[in-house]
Design a protein around this motif. Structure first.
Motif, PDB file in Angstrom:
ATOM      1  N   ALA A 213       0.875  -1.291  -0.081  1.00 11.89           N
ATOM      2  CA  ALA A 213      -0.065   0.028  -0.155  1.00 11.89           C
ATOM      3  C   ALA A 213       0.813   1.333  -0.038  1.00 11.89           C
ATOM      4  O   ALA A 213       0.517   2.189  -0.657  1.00 11.89           O
ATOM      5  CB  ALA A 213      -1.009   0.182   1.209  1.00 11.89           C
ATOM      6  N   LEU A 214       1.922   1.248   0.580  1.00 10.89           N
ATOM      7  CA  LEU A 214       2.685   2.348   0.490  1.00 10.89           C
ATOM      8  C   LEU A 214       3.392   2.663  -0.862  1.00 10.89           C
ATOM      9  O   LEU A 214       3.638   3.937  -0.966  1.00 10.89           O
ATOM     10  CB  LEU A 214       4.295   2.132   1.347  1.00 10.89           C
ATOM     11  CG  LEU A 214       4.115   2.115   2.931  1.00 10.89           C
ATOM     12  CD1 LEU A 214       5.104   1.474   3.695  1.00 10.89           C
ATOM     13  CD2 LEU A 214       3.517   3.440   3.684  1.00 10.89           C
ATOM     14  N   THR A 221      -5.773   7.373   1.123  1.00 16.51           N
ATOM     15  CA  THR A 221      -7.077   6.348   1.178  1.00 16.51           C
ATOM     16  C   THR A 221      -6.594   5.283   1.846  1.00 16.51           C
ATOM     17  O   THR A 221      -7.403   4.661   2.895  1.00 16.51           O
ATOM     18  CB  THR A 221      -7.329   6.049  -0.209  1.00 16.51           C
ATOM     19  OG1 THR A 221      -7.684   7.341  -0.815  1.00 16.51           O
ATOM     20  CG2 THR A 221      -8.635   5.179  -0.259  1.00 16.51           C
ATOM     21  N   ALA A 222      -5.404   4.708   1.660  1.00 12.97           N
ATOM     22  CA  ALA A 222      -4.886   3.294   2.374  1.00 12.97           C
ATOM     23  C   ALA A 222      -4.712   3.649   3.654  1.00 12.97           C
ATOM     24  O   ALA A 222      -5.134   2.812   4.514  1.00 12.97           O
ATOM     25  CB  ALA A 222      -3.710   2.874   1.416  1.00 12.97           C
ATOM     26  N   THR A 223      -4.212   4.648   4.038  1.00 12.29           N
ATOM     27  CA  THR A 223      -3.838   5.014   5.684  1.00 12.29           C
ATOM     28  C   THR A 223      -5.108   5.139   6.131  1.00 12.29           C
ATOM     29  O   THR A 223      -5.269   4.837   7.274  1.00 12.29           O
ATOM     30  CB  THR A 223      -2.844   6.177   5.630  1.00 12.29           C
ATOM     31  OG1 THR A 223      -1.855   6.139   4.920  1.00 12.29           O
ATOM     32  CG2 THR A 223      -2.538   6.293   6.945  1.00 12.29           C
ATOM     33  N   ARG A 270      -2.346  11.221   5.090  1.00 11.44           N
ATOM     34  CA  ARG A 270      -1.321  11.479   4.257  1.00 11.44           C
ATOM     35  C   ARG A 270       0.090  10.929   4.556  1.00 11.44           C
ATOM     36  O   ARG A 270       0.831  10.664   3.792  1.00 11.44           O
ATOM     37  CB  ARG A 270      -1.282  12.667   3.438  1.00 11.44           C
ATOM     38  CG  ARG A 270      -0.544  13.743   4.181  1.00 11.44           C
ATOM     39  CD  ARG A 270      -0.723  15.201   3.353  1.00 11.44           C
ATOM     40  NE  ARG A 270       0.172  16.192   4.246  1.00 11.44           N
ATOM     41  CZ  ARG A 270       1.313  16.490   3.779  1.00 11.44           C
ATOM     42  NH1 ARG A 270       2.059  15.839   2.837  1.00 11.44           N
ATOM     43  NH2 ARG A 270       1.922  17.500   4.280  1.00 11.44           N
ATOM     44  N   PHE A 271       0.266  11.040   6.038  1.00 10.56           N
ATOM     45  CA  PHE A 271       1.380  10.670   6.722  1.00 10.56           C
ATOM     46  C   PHE A 271       1.673   9.115   6.789  1.00 10.56           C
ATOM     47  O   PHE A 271       2.785   8.769   7.258  1.00 10.56           O
ATOM     48  CB  PHE A 271       1.762  11.439   7.879  1.00 10.56           C
ATOM     49  CG  PHE A 271       1.999  12.811   7.527  1.00 10.56           C
ATOM     50  CD1 PHE A 271       3.304  13.313   7.127  1.00 10.56           C
ATOM     51  CD2 PHE A 271       1.036  13.739   7.813  1.00 10.56           C
ATOM     52  CE1 PHE A 271       3.628  14.750   6.775  1.00 10.56           C
ATOM     53  CE2 PHE A 271       1.255  15.333   7.288  1.00 10.56           C
ATOM     54  CZ  PHE A 271       2.462  15.660   7.016  1.00 10.56           C
ATOM     55  N   GLY A 272       0.679   8.294   6.366  1.00 11.58           N
ATOM     56  CA  GLY A 272       0.974   6.833   6.312  1.00 11.58           C
ATOM     57  C   GLY A 272       2.062   6.687   5.381  1.00 11.58           C
ATOM     58  O   GLY A 272       2.837   5.725   5.544  1.00 11.58           O
TER      59      GLY A 272
END
Length: 289
Positions: A213-214, A221-223, A270-272
Motif C-alpha cells: 500500500a505504501l 486512502t490506504a492509511t 497522508r503521513f501513512g
C-alpha cells in the motif's frame, strides 16, 4: 499509557524510514509489479537499511504494545497506535523538511487531546478470558486478511488502496486482540492456542499489505483504511467480549477521546507514507533486485 505512547513513537518513526525504502525498492524493481502482497517488493525493501531500521523500531514498538495491552483496554491502545501518524508527521517535518500546514499541526494537537482524554478515562484491561470460539475467529480473520489482499490486488485506483489499507488494519487489529487471548506462555500451551497462529498470520499479512500500500494507489486512502481497521473492530471486541471498561462515570470521556484521537489521525492520513523529497531518495542506497 506510557507503553502505548512509546509504541506510537516507534511505529511513527519507522513509517518514515519504511516509506523511503518502499519507494526506493519500487523504483529499482523491474516490470509493473504483481498483485497485492507482492513478495518481491518486500524482498527488495528488505535490502534497504532504512527498512531494516524501521523493522527494528517496529519490533521495539511491538514489545511496548504487548506491555500496554496487558494493562490497558484495547480501545485505548488502538487509539494510541493510530496516533503514530502524528509522530510520523512531526518526524517528517524535522528530518525530511516536510512543511506542515496549520491544519495539520492542529490535527496533531487534536490527537494529543484525544489521547489525554483517553488516559484520564481508561480503566484497567478487561478481566474476561477469551473463549475458544473467539480465538478461532481471530485465526479465521487473519486468513481472510490474506484473501482480502489478493482481491485488493485485482482492483485499481482508490478501490485497491482502500482494500489494502483496510486489510492491513484488520491484520494489525487481529494482532491487538490475539495478544490479549494468549494468557499462558508455556510452550506446550502456546502451540495449541489458535490465537498464536492468528497473531503470526495476521501480523505477517498486515506488514505485506502495508508495504504494498505504501507503493501503490492513494496513500491517503490506504492509511485512512488502516486507521479504521485497526481501531474500531478491536475496540468493540475488547468491550463486548473481553470486558474492557472505563473509570466509573467517565464512559462519555472515553468515547469522546477515542473519536477525537481517531479523527485527528484520519486528518493526518497522508503521513501513512511520509512525503519524501527527491533529495532524500537520491541519498538512499540503490540496489538492484
Amino acid at each position: 499509557m506510557m507503553c502505548a505512547l512509546g509504541a506510537a513513537v516507534c511505529f511513527g518513526t519507522a513509517t518514515v524510514l519504511q516509506a523511503i525504502a518502499a519507494r526506493t525498492a519500487a523504483d529499482t524493481g523491474t516490470g509493473t509489479g504483481g498483485p497485492a502482497g507482492d513478495a518481491a517488493l518486500l524482498l527488495r525493501a528488505l535490502r534497504q537499511w532504512r527498512y531494516l531500521a524501521g523493522l527494528a523500531l517496529d519490533g521495539l514498538g511491538f514489545v511496548f504494545q504487548i506491555a500496554a495491552l496487558r494493562s490497558l483496554p484495547i480501545y485505548a491502545v488502538g487509539a494510541a497506535l493510530a496516533s503514530s501518524l502524528a509522530v510520523t508527521a512531526v518526524v517528517a517535518a524535522r528530518l525530511l523538511r516536510v512543511r506542515l500546514s496549520g491544519t495539520e499541526w492542529a490535527a496533531v494537537g487534536v490527537v494529543c487531546a484525544g489521547l489525554g482524554m483517553l488516559g484520564l478515562a481508561s480503566g484497567a484491561e478487561g478481566d474476561r478470558a477469551g473463549s475458544t470460539a473467539l480465538k478461532y475467529a481471530m485465526l479465521g480473520t487473519a486468513v481472510l486478511v490474506l484473501l482480502l489482499g489478493l482481491v485488493g490486488g485485482r482492483l485499481s485506483g482508490r478501490g485497491r488502496a482502500l482494500v489494502l489499507g483496510l486489510g492491513a488494519g484488520f491484520g494489525f487489529g487481529v494482532v491487538e486482540v490475539s495478544v490479549r487471548l494468549i494468557d499462558d506462555l508455556a510452550p506446550g500451551t502456546l502451540v495449541r492456542n489458535p490465537a498464536v497462529y492468528a497473531l503470526l498470520v495476521g501480523g505477517g499479512a498486515a506488514f505485506l499489505l502495508l508495504t504494498t500500500a505504501l507503493q501503490r494507489g492513494s496513500v491517503t486512502t490506504a492509511t485512512a483504511g488502516l486507521v479504521i481497521g485497526e481501531t474500531i473492530g478491536p475496540a468493540l471486541v475488547g468491550v463486548v467480549w473481553l470486558g474492557d471498561r472505563t473509570r466509573e462515570g467517565l464512559e462519555w470521556l472515553a468515547v469522546l477521546g477515542f473519536l477525537v484521537a481517531v479523527a485527528g489521525a484520519l486528518a493526518l492520513a497522508r503521513f501513512g507514507e511520509a512525503p519524501v523529497e527527491e533529495s532524500a531518495l537520491e541519498d538512499a542506497p540503490v540496489k538492484q533486485a
